[in-house]
Design an enzyme around this catalytic site. Structure first.
Site, PDB file in Angstrom:
ATOM      1  CG  ASP A   7      29.232 -22.923  32.726  1.00  0.00           C
ATOM      2  OD1 ASP A   7      28.732 -21.829  33.065  1.00  0.00           O
ATOM      3  OD2 ASP A   7      28.680 -23.722  31.959  1.00  0.00           O
ATOM      4  CB  SER A  47      22.380 -23.546  29.063  1.00  0.00           C
ATOM      5  OG  SER A  47      22.304 -22.582  30.092  1.00  0.00           O
ATOM      6  CG  MET A  74       6.503 -28.167   9.147  1.00  0.00           C
ATOM      7  SD  MET A  74       7.182 -29.507  10.181  1.00  0.00           S
ATOM      8  CE  MET A  74       6.700 -29.042  11.821  1.00  0.00           C
ATOM      9  CG  HIS A  80      27.149 -21.496  29.882  1.00  0.00           C
ATOM     10  ND1 HIS A  80      26.827 -22.539  30.711  1.00  0.00           N
ATOM     11  CD2 HIS A  80      25.958 -21.051  29.397  1.00  0.00           C
ATOM     12  CE1 HIS A  80      25.503 -22.725  30.723  1.00  0.00           C
ATOM     13  NE2 HIS A  80      24.957 -21.832  29.930  1.00  0.00           N
TER      14      HIS A  80
END
Lengths: 290, 290
Positions: free
Chosen positions: B238, B155, B1, B273
């Site tokens: 939404d 979502s 990383m 949304h």
């Protein structure tokens, strides 16, 4: 002017608008946030506006999504106007390889040099045409876009806000700036050298009209002036701090002028030039309590 | 990383990282926010993490710039991990004409169908590989990425958070979701039908493993379970509310299960949304006082 979209945001609404600009000879997009006070039946006072001028490459969307003026607007009851940063469209002269010239980089000035004159009249657009268009569109005496108004901005927009404040003094009732390009006409400001000289026929004289440092000595606060403080914030790790912005020069240029004690420069340790700096940390943009 | 960038944000730092993922056989980017408590010498308690799973098309940048978990993190003293939404790169199978399939649309599942198996192992990546990689990288006993951790998302990411919570129960100590795709295996959920059937060899059985509604009845809260409430927020405007999300079905599916009284669905009048919904208005994301 026509409504493109209405989005709920905080306790008010963010409205995307579009209109044919006579100044810029093209269609211009903008966002406006109307605060909760506008939608409440309780308050009947007039809602003042703050114009937020964005920086290089931005559209009206960037600050609407990332700067969070909305919650300030709800707390204090003002609207926020997010104009575009330049004229746009296929017929508008551009320089696609340059992020800092052409579309997205109008520098809030009135161009006097071809081929930019027809479209790049951003100073007149922001300070004259747009406010009138907004008043005509909303036709609502509770919304004030032309009288009790303030101006602020970020980077190129911080320059535009300060320059506009001084040029139109005492039109704007408040002014502040985030990481502004403070002295664009100076020889050591590459953005000013490059862009002003291409937009303006006579760089030497005309560039002074859009340079906050050059303007500050030319305007005297009036007796009835209510601007107590010009707040300027800049991050100490802003990569443009000592290559483009030269924020501290505003203090130098203010010396001996009536603005000398009215300018407060806040340096925020470790912050850069991004919206992570604009949001939350600046004294000019503290998120209030719910 | 490896560290790509460190940006000051609120009172902590947002760190962009990148690493070679063994799960996904590609380089994966992520952002992590370390709160002010991490940089303060005063507190010595361990800092828990919240994983925030983003929605379709997003990269780690979207929520970092627009969702403002940072100020929550500073208030309560947790870190926030913003992973990417899929594997990325030229060698990773994609479908450039579809915003809702391929890169940017990993749906937080382990693909079992070619040509996606090699790269699309997002479930294992999020819940297993990434936490371990973070602990290995930071090597700091004050940062906890594997034990005292919570999960949330928006979502597609709300779906991933809920599904991950139930699948790995009782690993995550908290869970919430913004506008989640609640019932992706249902016939009337086009996103689930389309994407699950292309990523998974046996849609009929495998899709149930990633469907919050289907999982909720299969997991019993334990006696020592400390999840008091599963908060779900959704905007009443939404556009996907009744064509893709079906948030209310979670309540239906929870009936008769031990989760029945633990789910709270907050419907926010007029919100859509977008991130304008995620920010500020949800009870799960109230900006605190300074």
């Amino acid at each position: 002017m026509k409504e493109v979209k209405v989005i709920n945001s905080c306790d008010g609404k963010l409205i995307s608008l579009s209109h044919d600009s006579a100044c810029n000879n093209c269609e211009m997009a903008l966002n406006i946030y109307l605060p909760k006070q506008y939608y409440s039946n309780e308050t009947h006072s007039t809602i003042p506006a703050i114009y937020y001028l964005s920086g290089l490459t931005c559209t009206p969307a960037n600050a609407s999504e990332k700067a969070f003026w909305q919650c300030q607007a709800d707390l204090y009851g003002f609207s926020v106007v997010f104009p575009d940063t330049s004229p746009r469209g296929e017929s508008v002269p551009d320089s696609k390889d340059e992020y800092d010239f052409g579309q997205g980089a109008g520098f809030y000035l009135n161009s006097t040099k071809e081929p930019y004159v027809k479209n790049y009249q951003m100073s007149d657009y922001i300070h004259k045409e747009l406010p009138k268009e907004l008043e005509n569109y909303f036709q609502d005496c509770r919304l004030d876009f032309t009288k009790n108004v303030g101006i602020t901005g970020h980077s190129m927009g911080g320059m535009g806000a300060l320059a506009g404040f001084f040029k139109l003094y005492p039109h704007y009732k408040s002014v502040s700036a985030f990481s502004p390009i403070a002295n664009p006409s100076a020889e050591d400001c590459p953005w000013g050298q490059k862009c002003f000289s291409r937009y303006l026929k006579d760089f030497k004289s005309e560039s002074l009209e859009y340079d906050p440092c050059e303007l500050i000595g030319k305007v005297k606060p009036k007796g009835d002036n209510d601007v107590k403080k010009i707040l300027i914030s800049v991050g100490t790790k802003d990569p443009f701090y000592s290559t483009q912005l030269y924020v501290d020069r505003i203090l130098e240029y203010s010396k001996g002028t009536a603005w000398e004690n009215k300018i407060e420069i806040n340096k925020l340790q470790g912050f850069d030039h991004s919206y992570f700096f604009v949001v939350l940390k600046s004294p000019a943009c503290q998120i209030p309590c719910h």
